[in-house]
Write a protein that holds these residues in place. Sequence first.
Motif, PDB file in Angstrom:
ATOM      1  N   ILE A  84      39.203 -38.999  25.058  1.00  0.00           N
ATOM      2  CA  ILE A  84      40.150 -39.856  25.496  1.00  0.00           C
ATOM      3  C   ILE A  84      40.970 -39.799  26.879  1.00  0.00           C
ATOM      4  O   ILE A  84      41.112 -38.439  27.216  1.00  0.00           O
ATOM      5  N   ARG A  85      40.839 -40.801  27.823  1.00  0.00           N
ATOM      6  CA  ARG A  85      41.414 -40.509  28.924  1.00  0.00           C
ATOM      7  C   ARG A  85      42.948 -41.282  28.857  1.00  0.00           C
ATOM      8  O   ARG A  85      42.856 -42.787  28.547  1.00  0.00           O
ATOM      9  N   ALA A  86      43.982 -40.864  29.015  1.00  0.00           N
ATOM     10  CA  ALA A  86      45.481 -41.341  28.856  1.00  0.00           C
ATOM     11  C   ALA A  86      45.356 -42.080  27.744  1.00  0.00           C
ATOM     12  O   ALA A  86      44.892 -41.555  26.621  1.00  0.00           O
ATOM     13  N   ASP A  87      45.482 -43.229  27.384  1.00  0.00           N
ATOM     14  CA  ASP A  87      45.227 -44.003  26.297  1.00  0.00           C
ATOM     15  C   ASP A  87      44.049 -44.975  25.828  1.00  0.00           C
ATOM     16  O   ASP A  87      43.936 -45.793  25.236  1.00  0.00           O
ATOM     17  N   THR A  88      42.922 -44.407  26.763  1.00  0.00           N
ATOM     18  CA  THR A  88      41.724 -45.202  26.876  1.00  0.00           C
ATOM     19  C   THR A  88      40.580 -44.216  25.697  1.00  0.00           C
ATOM     20  O   THR A  88      40.434 -43.204  26.272  1.00  0.00           O
ATOM     21  N   LEU A  89      40.150 -45.001  24.718  1.00  0.00           N
ATOM     22  CA  LEU A  89      39.108 -43.888  24.095  1.00  0.00           C
ATOM     23  C   LEU A  89      37.773 -44.407  25.007  1.00  0.00           C
ATOM     24  O   LEU A  89      37.338 -45.248  25.235  1.00  0.00           O
ATOM     25  N   ILE A  90      37.218 -43.164  25.551  1.00  0.00           N
ATOM     26  CA  ILE A  90      36.059 -43.288  26.277  1.00  0.00           C
ATOM     27  C   ILE A  90      34.829 -42.995  25.321  1.00  0.00           C
ATOM     28  O   ILE A  90      33.695 -43.876  25.645  1.00  0.00           O
TER      29      ILE A  90
END
Length: 100
Positions: A84-90
């Motif tokens: 996860i980057r910040a609130d984004t699921l990578i």
Amino acid sequence: MSAQVLRSTLCVAPTHACLAGHFPGRPLVPAVLLLDALAGLLETRGQRMLGLSEAKFLAPLLPGEHAALEIVAIDAAQWRFHIIRADTLIACGRVRVAPA
């Protein structure tokens, strides 16, 4: 088996050798580097990654961006992972493991 959770952070430097040919002008971190970080975190607990049961790569990770890697033991042979980057699921999925 009580739930085991492992956490780490990852960041691929913009100068990493693999990025030179990976979309020149707008490099993206290759999925293989994300999986390598996953395998390395499992190795800290004496586990060897055998393969992926499931994997979804949902968003790109750019060089220099920080992401959190979390893996949770499902049972003795499988772990679930999230990047996860910040609130984004990578990326997310499951890996098969065995003792190293």
